[in-house]
Design a protein around this motif. Structure first.
Motif, PDB file in Angstrom:
ATOM      1  N   PRO A 163     -12.939  13.946  49.164  1.00  9.10           N
ATOM      2  CA  PRO A 163     -13.354  12.605  48.719  1.00  9.10           C
ATOM      3  C   PRO A 163     -13.568  12.580  47.207  1.00  9.10           C
ATOM      4  O   PRO A 163     -14.508  13.176  46.692  1.00  9.10           O
ATOM      5  CB  PRO A 163     -14.664  12.381  49.480  1.00  9.10           C
ATOM      6  N   LEU A 164     -12.704  11.878  46.504  1.00 11.24           N
ATOM      7  CA  LEU A 164     -12.743  11.828  45.047  1.00 11.24           C
ATOM      8  C   LEU A 164     -12.899  10.393  44.552  1.00 11.24           C
ATOM      9  O   LEU A 164     -12.570   9.444  45.260  1.00 11.24           O
ATOM     10  CB  LEU A 164     -11.454  12.407  44.452  1.00 11.24           C
ATOM     11  N   VAL A 165     -13.398  10.271  43.324  1.00 10.66           N
ATOM     12  CA  VAL A 165     -13.344   9.000  42.605  1.00 10.66           C
ATOM     13  C   VAL A 165     -12.721   9.262  41.247  1.00 10.66           C
ATOM     14  O   VAL A 165     -12.809  10.370  40.695  1.00 10.66           O
ATOM     15  CB  VAL A 165     -14.734   8.347  42.428  1.00 10.66           C
ATOM     16  N   ALA A 166     -12.075   8.238  40.699  1.00  9.46           N
ATOM     17  CA  ALA A 166     -11.498   8.307  39.361  1.00  9.46           C
ATOM     18  C   ALA A 166     -12.328   7.443  38.423  1.00  9.46           C
ATOM     19  O   ALA A 166     -12.763   6.354  38.790  1.00  9.46           O
ATOM     20  CB  ALA A 166     -10.050   7.816  39.385  1.00  9.46           C
ATOM     21  N   ARG A 167     -12.560   7.936  37.220  1.00 12.44           N
ATOM     22  CA  ARG A 167     -13.227   7.134  36.192  1.00 12.44           C
ATOM     23  C   ARG A 167     -12.980   7.766  34.830  1.00 12.44           C
ATOM     24  O   ARG A 167     -12.515   8.902  34.733  1.00 12.44           O
ATOM     25  CB  ARG A 167     -14.728   6.999  36.456  1.00 12.44           C
ATOM     26  N   ARG A 168     -13.307   7.027  33.796  1.00  9.59           N
ATOM     27  CA  ARG A 168     -13.149   7.525  32.429  1.00  9.59           C
ATOM     28  C   ARG A 168     -14.491   8.053  31.933  1.00  9.59           C
ATOM     29  O   ARG A 168     -15.527   7.410  32.104  1.00  9.59           O
ATOM     30  CB  ARG A 168     -12.651   6.415  31.510  1.00  9.59           C
ATOM     31  N   VAL A 169     -14.461   9.245  31.340  1.00  4.31           N
ATOM     32  CA  VAL A 169     -15.658   9.831  30.735  1.00  4.31           C
ATOM     33  C   VAL A 169     -15.321  10.253  29.310  1.00  4.31           C
ATOM     34  O   VAL A 169     -14.158  10.236  28.902  1.00  4.31           O
ATOM     35  CB  VAL A 169     -16.152  11.053  31.538  1.00  4.31           C
ATOM     36  N   TRP A 170     -16.364  10.645  28.567  1.00  5.61           N
ATOM     37  CA  TRP A 170     -16.171  11.053  27.176  1.00  5.61           C
ATOM     38  C   TRP A 170     -16.760  12.437  26.971  1.00  5.61           C
ATOM     39  O   TRP A 170     -17.901  12.699  27.347  1.00  5.61           O
ATOM     40  CB  TRP A 170     -16.836  10.056  26.224  1.00  5.61           C
ATOM     41  N   HIS A 171     -15.951  13.336  26.405  1.00  4.74           N
ATOM     42  CA  HIS A 171     -16.412  14.667  26.023  1.00  4.74           C
ATOM     43  C   HIS A 171     -16.463  14.736  24.503  1.00  4.74           C
ATOM     44  O   HIS A 171     -15.423  14.772  23.839  1.00  4.74           O
ATOM     45  CB  HIS A 171     -15.452  15.751  26.524  1.00  4.74           C
ATOM     46  N   ARG A 172     -17.675  14.731  23.930  1.00  5.56           N
ATOM     47  CA  ARG A 172     -17.824  14.846  22.473  1.00  5.56           C
ATOM     48  C   ARG A 172     -16.927  13.847  21.747  1.00  5.56           C
ATOM     49  O   ARG A 172     -16.264  14.177  20.759  1.00  5.56           O
ATOM     50  CB  ARG A 172     -17.482  16.264  22.018  1.00  5.56           C
ATOM     51  N   GLY A 173     -16.854  12.632  22.276  1.00  7.25           N
ATOM     52  CA  GLY A 173     -16.063  11.601  21.655  1.00  7.25           C
ATOM     53  C   GLY A 173     -14.608  11.556  22.075  1.00  7.25           C
ATOM     54  O   GLY A 173     -13.853  10.687  21.623  1.00  7.25           O
ATOM     55  N   VAL A 174     -14.185  12.476  22.963  1.00  6.23           N
ATOM     56  CA  VAL A 174     -12.802  12.528  23.424  1.00  6.23           C
ATOM     57  C   VAL A 174     -12.721  11.899  24.814  1.00  6.23           C
ATOM     58  O   VAL A 174     -13.414  12.348  25.734  1.00  6.23           O
ATOM     59  CB  VAL A 174     -12.280  13.982  23.470  1.00  6.23           C
ATOM     60  N   PRO A 175     -11.905  10.851  25.030  1.00  6.70           N
ATOM     61  CA  PRO A 175     -11.816  10.207  26.355  1.00  6.70           C
ATOM     62  C   PRO A 175     -11.034  11.070  27.347  1.00  6.70           C
ATOM     63  O   PRO A 175     -10.003  11.652  27.011  1.00  6.70           O
ATOM     64  CB  PRO A 175     -11.071   8.908  26.055  1.00  6.70           C
ATOM     65  N   PHE A 176     -11.543  11.139  28.578  1.00  4.91           N
ATOM     66  CA  PHE A 176     -10.895  11.902  29.640  1.00  4.91           C
ATOM     67  C   PHE A 176     -10.790  11.038  30.893  1.00  4.91           C
ATOM     68  O   PHE A 176     -11.725  10.316  31.241  1.00  4.91           O
ATOM     69  CB  PHE A 176     -11.716  13.159  29.979  1.00  4.91           C
ATOM     70  N   ARG A 177      -9.643  11.146  31.556  1.00  7.26           N
ATOM     71  CA  ARG A 177      -9.483  10.554  32.885  1.00  7.26           C
ATOM     72  C   ARG A 177      -9.923  11.607  33.895  1.00  7.26           C
ATOM     73  O   ARG A 177      -9.251  12.624  34.059  1.00  7.26           O
ATOM     74  CB  ARG A 177      -8.028  10.151  33.114  1.00  7.26           C
ATOM     75  N   ARG A 178     -11.060  11.355  34.529  1.00  9.44           N
ATOM     76  CA  ARG A 178     -11.652  12.363  35.407  1.00  9.44           C
ATOM     77  C   ARG A 178     -11.521  11.973  36.871  1.00  9.44           C
ATOM     78  O   ARG A 178     -11.720  10.814  37.242  1.00  9.44           O
ATOM     79  CB  ARG A 178     -13.129  12.557  35.080  1.00  9.44           C
ATOM     80  N   LEU A 179     -11.219  12.981  37.693  1.00  6.22           N
ATOM     81  CA  LEU A 179     -11.392  12.892  39.135  1.00  6.22           C
ATOM     82  C   LEU A 179     -12.597  13.752  39.481  1.00  6.22           C
ATOM     83  O   LEU A 179     -12.655  14.926  39.116  1.00  6.22           O
ATOM     84  CB  LEU A 179     -10.151  13.409  39.872  1.00  6.22           C
ATOM     85  N   GLU A 180     -13.581  13.166  40.171  1.00  5.91           N
ATOM     86  CA  GLU A 180     -14.763  13.940  40.553  1.00  5.91           C
ATOM     87  C   GLU A 180     -15.093  13.677  42.004  1.00  5.91           C
ATOM     88  O   GLU A 180     -14.790  12.620  42.561  1.00  5.91           O
ATOM     89  CB  GLU A 180     -15.954  13.613  39.652  1.00  5.91           C
ATOM     90  N   VAL A 181     -15.695  14.667  42.609  1.00  4.75           N
ATOM     91  CA  VAL A 181     -15.932  14.598  44.044  1.00  4.75           C
ATOM     92  C   VAL A 181     -17.088  13.656  44.360  1.00  4.75           C
ATOM     93  O   VAL A 181     -18.051  13.528  43.594  1.00  4.75           O
ATOM     94  CB  VAL A 181     -16.205  16.008  44.605  1.00  4.75           C
ATOM     95  N   LEU A 182     -16.973  12.951  45.459  1.00  6.99           N
ATOM     96  CA  LEU A 182     -18.075  12.162  45.996  1.00  6.99           C
ATOM     97  C   LEU A 182     -19.054  13.097  46.711  1.00  6.99           C
ATOM     98  O   LEU A 182     -18.618  14.020  47.406  1.00  6.99           O
ATOM     99  CB  LEU A 182     -17.553  11.162  47.023  1.00  6.99           C
ATOM    100  N   PRO A 183     -20.364  12.885  46.617  1.00 10.24           N
ATOM    101  CA  PRO A 183     -21.036  11.921  45.778  1.00 10.24           C
ATOM    102  C   PRO A 183     -21.633  12.640  44.562  1.00 10.24           C
ATOM    103  O   PRO A 183     -22.594  13.398  44.691  1.00 10.24           O
ATOM    104  CB  PRO A 183     -22.127  11.383  46.699  1.00 10.24           C
ATOM    105  N   SER A 184     -21.079  12.437  43.376  1.00 12.17           N
ATOM    106  CA  SER A 184     -21.576  13.077  42.158  1.00 12.17           C
ATOM    107  C   SER A 184     -21.205  12.217  40.962  1.00 12.17           C
ATOM    108  O   SER A 184     -20.505  11.222  41.086  1.00 12.17           O
ATOM    109  CB  SER A 184     -20.966  14.484  42.008  1.00 12.17           C
ATOM    110  N   GLY A 185     -21.686  12.628  39.783  1.00 15.68           N
ATOM    111  CA  GLY A 185     -21.308  11.960  38.552  1.00 15.68           C
ATOM    112  C   GLY A 185     -22.219  10.840  38.105  1.00 15.68           C
ATOM    113  O   GLY A 185     -21.895  10.129  37.152  1.00 15.68           O
ATOM    114  N   GLU A 186     -23.379  10.673  38.747  1.00 18.82           N
ATOM    115  CA  GLU A 186     -24.298   9.628  38.323  1.00 18.82           C
ATOM    116  C   GLU A 186     -24.876   9.957  36.929  1.00 18.82           C
ATOM    117  O   GLU A 186     -24.865  11.113  36.506  1.00 18.82           O
ATOM    118  CB  GLU A 186     -25.482   9.494  39.292  1.00 18.82           C
TER     119      GLU A 186
END
Length: 361
Positions: free
Chosen positions: A38-61
């Motif tokens: 079970p994954l979700v897709a979202r955009r995150v930022w690493h030190r100002g660098v944009p990343f397209r992330r897939l992360e497992v449910l339920p995490s990433g809050e």
């Protein structure tokens, strides 16, 4: 925490935030379900660098709202871990979950085969893959009696438990009661007690507890009644002389008990250990109920280690494509670590949200 009950409650609270899009992978073999990622897709930022992330449910809050779900990740039929991991990696490689720069699974059970099978399968694609131990989960394999459990503890820790119970019984003058919520009305009362004790404990240190987050509260307002209805909740209150002095929020699943959250009075005499006593009584109840294990979940803090007999690792998998984004992220992380070193700041790999679970007993 990988059950539909927990994940769906999480999705109702967090699924519509931060641009999350569901990307669950369903893996079948010979016409039947053998695995799920079970994954979700979202955009995150690493030190100002944009990343397209897939992360497992339920995490990433966000840290302030974090539920801290553990033992999450790839679900596979026993014995089919390698086949399921290979299928999941092939699906990610083929773009079935959409475009991505990194895949993050933050809290897998490192005593199982699935994390290592998945890391191997991802690594065979030429991606940059790390599998890192992020902490340990102390636990007790439950014997047939509470006395057998005490006998298995080293003598100093066995003395700690017995002395803690004796001191608290003396303080309560024989009126020490450990009760578990069994009805919706009892749940509401016990929940209020848990929140009150938890917040009071942290306010003593001029800090806020986890229930200050509206999203954290909304999640547990939804999941607690569902757990109670299924017989999967043990929300208990320890009272001395009729007054609540400690509360435990435990989950029950597959004949195992998982300690999730707690609260205790902050104004008791220093020698009293209501948290130790509450856990001891919960362990006794688990043994008498025929449970197989009492798991303290992540955080190898002192009181958990005093009561546990073993521990298992909690591991994180991160896979990243070899792109300019990843190179920039890596350079930025190295620079940040070097700056921290020059400033004399201690390096830490600790998950920030673990702090809420590290309440002294």
């Amino acid at each position: 925490m990988l059950s539909p009950l927990w994940i769906l409650a999480w999705w109702r609270v967090f699924g519509g935030t931060d641009g999350r899009c569901l990307r669950a992978l369903r893996i079948t073999g010979e016409g039947r379900l053998v695995g799920l990622l079970p994954l979700v897709a979202r955009r995150v930022w690493h030190r100002g660098v944009p990343f397209r992330r897939l992360e497992v449910l339920p995490s990433g809050e966000d840290e302030a709202d974090e539920i801290v779900s553990e033992y999450i990740g790839l679900v596979a039929e026993r014995g089919a871990e390698e086949v399921v991991a290979e299928a999941a990696a092939r699906a990610l490689e083929g773009g079935l979950a959409g475009a991505w720069d990194e895949v993050v699974l933050p809290a897998m059970d490192g005593s199982k085969r699935a994390p290592f099978a998945l890391a191997d399968a991802l690594g065979r694609r030429g991606w940059m893959v790390t599998l890192t131990e992020r902490g340990r989960s102390p636990y007790v394999t439950l014997p047939r009696s509470f006395e057998a459990y005490l006998a298995a503890l080293p003598s100093s820790r066995r003395y700690l438990v017995r002395r803690s119970i004796r001191d608290l019984e003396g303080f309560a003058r024989g009126d020490l009661v450990f009760s578990v919520a069994r009805t919706p009305e009892e749940l509401a009362s016990a929940r209020d007690t848990l929140v009150s004790l938890h917040e009071a404990r942290w306010q003593k240190d001029e800090r806020t507890g986890v229930f200050v987050s509206s999203k954290f509260r909304a999640f547990h307002d939804a999941v607690m009644p569902a757990l109670l209805e299924r017989g999967a909740l043990e929300l208990s209150v320890l009272r001395a002389g009729g007054e609540p002095i400690a509360a435990l929020y435990n989950l029950v699943w597959n004949d195992k008990v998982y300690f999730y959250q707690s609260g205790r009075r902050a104004d008791l005499p220093a020698k009293l250990r209501p948290g130790i006593v509450a856990h001891a009584m919960a362990i006794r109840m688990a043994i008498e109920s025929g449970r197989r294990e009492y798991d303290f979940l992540g955080g190898d803090v002192r009181y958990k280690l005093d009561l546990a007999l073993a521990s298992r690792p909690i591991v994180e998998i991160r896979a990243a494509r070899r792109t300019l984004r990843e190179t920039l992220r890596d350079h930025a992380e190295r620079a940040a670590r070097e700056i921290a070193r020059l400033r004399g700041e201690p390096a830490s790999q600790r998950r920030p949200a673990e702090a809420f679970a590290e309440e002294e007993p």
